[in-house]
Structure formats: C-alpha cells, structure tokens
Design a protein around this motif. Structure first.
Motif, PDB file in Angstrom:
ATOM      1  N   GLY A   1       0.782  -1.236   0.000  1.00 60.49           N
ATOM      2  CA  GLY A   1       0.000   0.000   0.000  1.00 60.49           C
ATOM      3  C   GLY A   1       0.811   1.283   0.000  1.00 60.49           C
ATOM      4  N   TYR A   2       2.135   1.208   0.234  1.00 64.77           N
ATOM      5  CA  TYR A   2       2.953   2.420   0.273  1.00 64.77           C
ATOM      6  C   TYR A   2       3.615   2.714  -1.087  1.00 64.77           C
ATOM      7  N   LEU A   3       3.461   1.765  -2.034  1.00 62.62           N
ATOM      8  CA  LEU A   3       4.128   1.927  -3.340  1.00 62.62           C
ATOM      9  C   LEU A   3       3.868   3.279  -4.012  1.00 62.62           C
ATOM     10  N   PRO A   4       2.590   3.734  -4.081  1.00 62.71           N
ATOM     11  CA  PRO A   4       2.355   4.988  -4.811  1.00 62.71           C
ATOM     12  C   PRO A   4       3.075   6.184  -4.174  1.00 62.71           C
ATOM     13  N   ALA A   5       3.275   6.153  -2.856  1.00 64.74           N
ATOM     14  CA  ALA A   5       4.011   7.248  -2.210  1.00 64.74           C
ATOM     15  C   ALA A   5       5.473   7.231  -2.663  1.00 64.74           C
ATOM     16  N   LEU A   6       6.038   6.022  -2.807  1.00 57.56           N
ATOM     17  CA  LEU A   6       7.429   5.921  -3.262  1.00 57.56           C
ATOM     18  C   LEU A   6       7.562   6.385  -4.713  1.00 57.56           C
ATOM     19  N   VAL A   7       6.579   6.025  -5.543  1.00 57.39           N
ATOM     20  CA  VAL A   7       6.615   6.410  -6.952  1.00 57.39           C
ATOM     21  C   VAL A   7       6.477   7.936  -7.069  1.00 57.39           C
ATOM     22  N   ARG A   8       5.551   8.502  -6.292  1.00 57.26           N
ATOM     23  CA  ARG A   8       5.383   9.963  -6.314  1.00 57.26           C
ATOM     24  C   ARG A   8       6.689  10.652  -5.917  1.00 57.26           C
ATOM     25  N   ASP A   9       7.425  10.028  -4.975  1.00 60.92           N
ATOM     26  CA  ASP A   9       8.641  10.675  -4.479  1.00 60.92           C
ATOM     27  C   ASP A   9       9.905  10.250  -5.229  1.00 60.92           C
ATOM     28  N   GLY A  10       9.742   9.608  -6.388  1.00 63.97           N
ATOM     29  CA  GLY A  10      10.917   9.423  -7.247  1.00 63.97           C
ATOM     30  C   GLY A  10      11.317   8.010  -7.593  1.00 63.97           C
ATOM     31  N   PHE A  11      10.630   6.983  -7.053  1.00 65.16           N
ATOM     32  CA  PHE A  11      10.995   5.618  -7.443  1.00 65.16           C
ATOM     33  C   PHE A  11      10.543   5.359  -8.874  1.00 65.16           C
ATOM     34  N   LYS A  12      11.443   4.791  -9.702  1.00 60.64           N
ATOM     35  CA  LYS A  12      11.098   4.584 -11.113  1.00 60.64           C
ATOM     36  C   LYS A  12      11.387   3.171 -11.595  1.00 60.64           C
ATOM     37  N   GLY A  13      11.864   2.302 -10.726  1.00 58.45           N
ATOM     38  CA  GLY A  13      12.313   0.976 -11.166  1.00 58.45           C
ATOM     39  C   GLY A  13      11.180  -0.011 -11.351  1.00 58.45           C
ATOM     40  N   PRO A  14      11.554  -1.253 -11.699  1.00 60.80           N
ATOM     41  CA  PRO A  14      10.529  -2.289 -11.829  1.00 60.80           C
ATOM     42  C   PRO A  14      10.036  -2.776 -10.465  1.00 60.80           C
ATOM     43  N   ILE A  15       8.792  -3.246 -10.414  1.00 62.71           N
ATOM     44  CA  ILE A  15       8.232  -3.869  -9.207  1.00 62.71           C
ATOM     45  C   ILE A  15       7.960  -5.326  -9.569  1.00 62.71           C
ATOM     46  N   TRP A  16       8.780  -6.232  -9.064  1.00 56.22           N
ATOM     47  CA  TRP A  16       8.701  -7.641  -9.435  1.00 56.22           C
ATOM     48  C   TRP A  16       7.690  -8.360  -8.538  1.00 56.22           C
ATOM     49  N   CYS A  17       6.807  -9.138  -9.147  1.00 59.61           N
ATOM     50  CA  CYS A  17       5.821  -9.890  -8.358  1.00 59.61           C
ATOM     51  C   CYS A  17       5.189 -10.966  -9.236  1.00 59.61           C
ATOM     52  N   THR A  18       4.397 -11.829  -8.622  1.00 61.06           N
ATOM     53  CA  THR A  18       3.723 -12.858  -9.408  1.00 61.06           C
ATOM     54  C   THR A  18       2.539 -12.246 -10.154  1.00 61.06           C
ATOM     55  N   TYR A  19       2.002 -13.013 -11.089  1.00 61.47           N
ATOM     56  CA  TYR A  19       0.878 -12.525 -11.884  1.00 61.47           C
ATOM     57  C   TYR A  19      -0.326 -12.202 -10.994  1.00 61.47           C
ATOM     58  N   GLY A  20      -0.660 -13.109 -10.074  1.00 59.00           N
ATOM     59  CA  GLY A  20      -1.804 -12.882  -9.185  1.00 59.00           C
ATOM     60  C   GLY A  20      -1.611 -11.620  -8.354  1.00 59.00           C
ATOM     61  N   THR A  21      -0.381 -11.407  -7.873  1.00 60.39           N
ATOM     62  CA  THR A  21      -0.101 -10.217  -7.063  1.00 60.39           C
ATOM     63  C   THR A  21      -0.247  -8.946  -7.905  1.00 60.39           C
ATOM     64  N   ALA A  22       0.261  -8.971  -9.153  1.00 61.89           N
ATOM     65  CA  ALA A  22       0.146  -7.780 -10.010  1.00 61.89           C
ATOM     66  C   ALA A  22      -1.319  -7.414 -10.199  1.00 61.89           C
ATOM     67  N   LYS A  23      -2.150  -8.422 -10.456  1.00 61.18           N
ATOM     68  CA  LYS A  23      -3.575  -8.166 -10.694  1.00 61.18           C
ATOM     69  C   LYS A  23      -4.253  -7.633  -9.425  1.00 61.18           C
ATOM     70  N   LEU A  24      -4.049  -8.341  -8.311  1.00 64.70           N
ATOM     71  CA  LEU A  24      -4.734  -7.947  -7.071  1.00 64.70           C
ATOM     72  C   LEU A  24      -4.188  -6.623  -6.530  1.00 64.70           C
ATOM     73  N   ALA A  25      -2.869  -6.438  -6.607  1.00 70.21           N
ATOM     74  CA  ALA A  25      -2.284  -5.198  -6.066  1.00 70.21           C
ATOM     75  C   ALA A  25      -2.786  -3.985  -6.846  1.00 70.21           C
ATOM     76  N   SER A  26      -3.007  -4.144  -8.156  1.00 73.60           N
ATOM     77  CA  SER A  26      -3.552  -3.027  -8.939  1.00 73.60           C
ATOM     78  C   SER A  26      -4.919  -2.628  -8.391  1.00 73.60           C
ATOM     79  N   ILE A  27      -5.717  -3.634  -8.017  1.00 74.65           N
ATOM     80  CA  ILE A  27      -7.052  -3.362  -7.465  1.00 74.65           C
ATOM     81  C   ILE A  27      -6.927  -2.707  -6.088  1.00 74.65           C
ATOM     82  N   VAL A  28      -6.072  -3.283  -5.245  1.00 73.71           N
ATOM     83  CA  VAL A  28      -5.892  -2.779  -3.877  1.00 73.71           C
ATOM     84  C   VAL A  28      -5.423  -1.316  -3.900  1.00 73.71           C
ATOM     85  N   LEU A  29      -4.463  -1.026  -4.772  1.00 73.78           N
ATOM     86  CA  LEU A  29      -3.888   0.327  -4.777  1.00 73.78           C
ATOM     87  C   LEU A  29      -4.870   1.355  -5.322  1.00 73.78           C
TER      88      LEU A  29
END
Ligand code: ZN
Length: 590
Positions: free
Chosen positions: A71-99
């Motif tokens: 849940g803190y990812l968007p704060a890191l991206v807003r503050d300058g993180f630009k790299g890849p976020i590695w995760c499983t397919y299920g996590t990518a799908k669900l995390a997009s919904i959660v965020l």
C-alpha cells in the motif's frame, strides 16, 4: 563495511508496514512496500520522509497484494521511485485493485476530513492520489513461481507459493554476496481455496512472519463455522441484519464459499439476501475466477463454489451502498475493510452499531488500534467522522477464517528449510507474539533468533558457505532490463458481474502480452549469439497478440518457436527465465 545489509523499515514491532531494504554494492532493493495501519503512532509513520531517497531504490519485490505489503508503493513512486516492481501474476492483478481502491479512499477521507472540519491539515491532504496509483501499476513486472528469475548482475529471485492469498509468495533473493529468504505472509497448510504453500530453498538468513506466533488455531470441533451460522440464525430471527467486515482480497471469497456451504446444508435461512458491498471485492472475485484457469486453485475447487448463491447481489454504486444501511428485510452484508480501518464498512458500522437487533461478525485477525479490535474488546461508544455512536449490536468473531499460519505451522515451514538458516529474524508480529515465537524457535529448532527493532540494520554476510540459489553468472556485460510496463493493467473500477462467468478471452490475451513483455526483458541475459533470434521471435508473437482479433492458433505456434529457441540456452539465466515464462502460455490458452 558489510557487503550486503538489511534494514527493517516496517513490520518490526508491529504487523503492518512491511518494508525490508537490502543494500548491495551498487544496488538497492526493497522487499515489500507496505502501509502502516492500526495504531496512530505507526500510521503517522506513513507521512514521514522515507529513510532513503526513493529514487535511490533500484527495484522493489512484492510478496503479496495485501495493503500492509504493497500500500505504500504509490508514495514511493510519487517521491521518485522509477524501477521495476517484481511480483507474481496474481499479485500484479490484485495489487492493482488494492492500490486503486487505496488511492480513492485516501482522496475520499481527505475530502470528508475537510468537510467535517476535523483534519489537522488545511486543506486536508491525501497520503497519495489515484494519479499516483496510475503511475505505479505500469511498473509491475511478472515473475513466475518456482523458477530462478534473473534480475541482472548476478542477482536472482525465486518465488515459492506461500498459500496465504492468491499470488502470495515467499521470496528467495540470491546475490553474489549471499542469499536471504523472506517468508512473506504464510498461509495455513490447508488453504480452503488455493494450492498449498511450497518449501523454498534454504538461505543463511531467513525472515519469518509471526502474526500468530504466540498461538495455535483451535481444531475445528463439530460443525465448521458454527459461530457464524449461529450468529446469522439468531440475528435474522430477531429481525436484524448481519454485517461481515472482510478483506476484499481473499477473505470475501472464502466467506462467500462458507455461506454457500452453510446455505446448502440448511444451516442458515435460504431466503436471506446477501450483499457484497465493496467494489474492490467485486473486482477481486473476477481475478479469483480467472485464477482457476491458471491452475492456482485447489483441484477440488470450482469457481461456482464462491458464487452459487441465488440471493447474492454485488453493490458497486455508492448510493446503493448507503441505502443498504436501512434494508427492507434482514440481510447479510459483506464489506471491506476487514479490520474496519476504512472503506464502506464504516458507513454500515455507523448505521448498524446502535441497533441492538444487528450483529457484526469479524472474520480474521484484528490488529491493535483498529476499530475491529476495539469492538471485540467491548467498547461501548465509537467515533465516526468526528461523531460518537453507541455500540448496542452484537459483536461476534469467527476464528476459523484465518489464512495465517499458527505457531506450529510456522515452525514446520522453518523446519523444512534445507539447509537450516544461520539466523532467523522474526518480524510481522505484535511484540508479545514475535517474542513468544522467537522463544519457540530457540527451544524447538535451536537456531539463532532475533526480533529486530524498527530501523535496525544488520549485515547479511554469511559466516558459513552456502551454495547460491542458481549458478550465479558473472556480472552481465549488458545493463539490467529496462522497466517494461504491464501493457494492460486491470481496470479496478470496472463493473464486474458476480453471478455470470465473464468472457475471460481479453484477460487471457492481456496475460500473454504481459508474459511476452517480461520475457523480452530477459533477452539481455541470453548468450549474445541467441539474443537476436529469440528477441525477433518474441516480438513477432507480441505483434500477433496485439492484433485486433488475435489468432490463437498462430500465437500458440509462435510461442512454441520462441520456446524452442530459448530452450537452446536453458542453462543460462536468460534461457531459464524465458522458458519458465513461456511455459505458462499454454496454460493460459487452455
Ligand atoms: Zn497478508
């Protein structure tokens, strides 16, 4: 100076805010980026400057999609993180919904606080916005389970099923300096819906969660979920409605499965309307249904097991949601968040708590400082949007829903690791729980065990010699693969039918595109002689997949050709990753 170090930036002394910073020469990796929840002193930490500049983090690895891990990812991206976020397919799908849901909630809460005049900031500020989330989800990059996945310069990760929620993984991070294993959140041996957890390769350093480190789940005596069934029966009999706060991700699916079974067994009235009132849960239900096709669910589970409820209605509209507070008939309402820390469940609590006929059934762990824990502790008044309401409804807990391993399950997971760790770090637990679990590990497994403090930094240079995860290649002469956006992140706001099976064709095509994009990102780790051939084939198939109406037969042939070419270099990290990824395509195509 230590060659490899680890700093505990969350889930130390608390169950939330999981963030572990790994520093290597020339590389900085963050494992999980969770939000702090619950007690105010922790929540305020979400607003503090991050201890290192987010732009200095090269990449992030996610164990799973719960907000206290992503849940803190968007704060890191807003503050300058630009790299890849590695995760499983299920996590990518669900995390997009959660965020996306979290972004909406942050904006809404700031708006309510402003209107209600109870914000300390003027104007009231959201922690982050939907726009920040939209910049975050394209950074997700999918990694397969059970394969060593090369991140470049001798660093590899392996995702092992954790059996906690869909997509959840333990992460083994292997580097030229040594390796470390992150348990993530671990499920019970027997998840009601998901394939069981696996055993990851051992590492000299292991971090293990301890949510239930100080207790054992009671053996289910007699009928399953009798606490919930009984509460539903007596509430409906007295003309009241039942509110079930449930995490939208995973818990709602399991609650629906239990209600289906109770109804079919005649243990709850058959004619009571059941509402799922959480746009996030409705979107997540679709992801679970799709997961069946990808082999992520138990063999004995059918998608209908979640939805075979004739009286089930999903609510995505905010007005319908408010009308539910005064239903015409006694009904069952499932709404998030599970610990009542936010979300639509707050409206329902505010309306239902003063009614002595109603009943609230909690279905999982309730963290210290959350409304859920406070209600279970027997509070008599509760504050909503700056105003107090009396608590007169019945409050019940059904402990059988937990998807966290208990102390014995956690010990079993540690015992199965080979080789056994040199040092175990016990994290992700309230103080008493982590300490009790650390003592249990010492006495049963005779290992060195530490309960780290918040912001504590430790060296991860092993004392002994351990074989690395996979043959660690010489640092590659090429740069690490550039972050490649997930081409079509799921759209969380979409209205999704609950009862009819959706047309998953478009999702399949999306998934194949994601797999191909990720595979292309691994081309630089093939031997140079192979790169042009494999890259050409992969781009060709990607072109086919992106066509207006892709011909699946041709896609299948193209994938086979690319697979065959990459298999010629399967002994290299790039070949291994690409073969592992492409092997998923036939499963998606069915
Ligand atoms: Zn979790």
């Amino acid at each position: 100076m230590a060659a490899m170090s680890l700093t505990f930036l969350g889930a130390a002394g608390t169950v939330t805010g999981s963030k572990y910073l790994v520093d290597l020469p020339g590389r900085r990796i963050l494992v999980d980026a969770g939000m702090f929840q619950g007690e105010k002193e922790w929540r305020q930490m979400n607003w503090a400057d991050f201890p290192v500049p987010p732009s200095s983090i090269d990449e992030i690895i996610l164990t799973h999609a719960h907000a206290d891990h992503c849940g803190y990812l968007p704060a890191l991206v807003r503050d300058g993180f630009k790299g890849p976020i590695w995760c499983t397919y299920g996590t990518a799908k669900l995390a997009s919904i959660v965020l996306m849901d979290a972004g909406h909630l942050q904006e809404k809460e700031a708006q309510y606080a402003q209107e209600g005049g109870y914000s300390k900031h003027d104007p009231a500020l959201p922690l982050y916005t939907v726009a920040d989330v939209e910049k975050t989800t394209p950074l997700f990059k999918v990694v397969p389970f059970d394969a060593d996945f090369d991140l470049g310069k001798g660093i590899a990760i392996r995702m092992t099923r954790a059996g906690h929620i869909l997509g959840s993984a333990s992460v083994t991070l292997s580097t030229p300096e040594g390796s470390v294993l992150f348990s993530g959140d671990l499920g019970r041996i027997d998840h009601p819906v998901l394939r069981p957890r696996g055993t990851p390769p051992g590492s000299p350093y292991v971090l293990i969660e301890s949510t239930y480190g100080d207790r054992e789940h009671p053996d289910a005596k007699g009928l399953e979920h009798e606490a919930m069934a009984d509460a539903v029966r007596r509430t409906i009999a007295r003309g009241g409605s039942v509110l079930i706060p449930a995490f939208a991700i995973d818990r709602t699916e399991i609650v629906l499965k239990a209600l289906t079974e109770l109804r079919e067994a005649g243990r709850i009235p058959v004619d009571v309307p059941i509402y799922v009132n959480s746009p996030m849960a409705v979107a997540a239900l679709a992801v679970y249904r799709e997961a069946e096709g990808r082999g992520e669910l138990r063999d004995d589970i059918q998608p209908e097991d979640f939805f075979n409820l004739p009286n089930l209605r999903e609510i995505t509209d905010a007005e319908d949601s408010k009308r539910l507070n005064h239903p015409d008939h006694p009904s069952i309402i499932i709404s998030s968040s599970g610990m009542a820390t936010g979300g639509r469940v707050l409206h329902h609590l505010e309306a239902m708590l003063p009614d002595p006929r109603s009943c609230v059934i909690f279905t999982g762990y309730q963290g210290v400082g959350t409304r859920g824990r406070t209600l279970l502790n027997g509070v008599t008044e509760m504050k909503f949007r700056g105003r107090y309401v009396p608590v007169k409804s019945e409050i019940v807990s059904d402990g059988e829903f937990s998807v966290h391993a208990d102390a014995s399950d956690l010990i079993d997971w540690l015992r199965d690791l080979s080789p056994q760790p040199e040092t175990v770090f016990v994290t992700h637990g309230e103080e008493g729980s982590s300490d009790a679990f650390a003592a249990k590990i010492r006495s049963e497994l005779h290992l060195t065990v530490v309960v780290p403090r918040y912001k504590e930094k430790v060296s991860l240079t092993p004392h002994g010699t351990y074989a690395p995860l996979s043959p660690v290649p010489e640092p590659a002469a090429v740069a690490a693969p550039a972050p490649r956006p997930v081409p079509h992140p799921p759209s969380p706001g979409a209205r999704l039918p609950v009862r009819n099976l959706p047309d998953t064709h478009a999702d399949d095509i999306d998934e194949i595109a994601v797999i191909l994009e990720t595979a292309i990102g691994q081309v630089p780790f093939l031997p140079e002689a192979k790169q042009a051939e494999v890259s050409g084939l992969l781009h060709e198939v990607l072109g086919l997949v992106r066509a207006e109406s892709p011909d699946l037969g041709t896609v299948r042939e193209g994938v086979n050709l690319a697979l065959y070419a990459a298999a010629g270099a399967v002994e290299t990290p790039g070949g291994q990753s690409i073969v592992g990824l492409l092997a998923h395509v036939p499963k998606v195509l069915g």
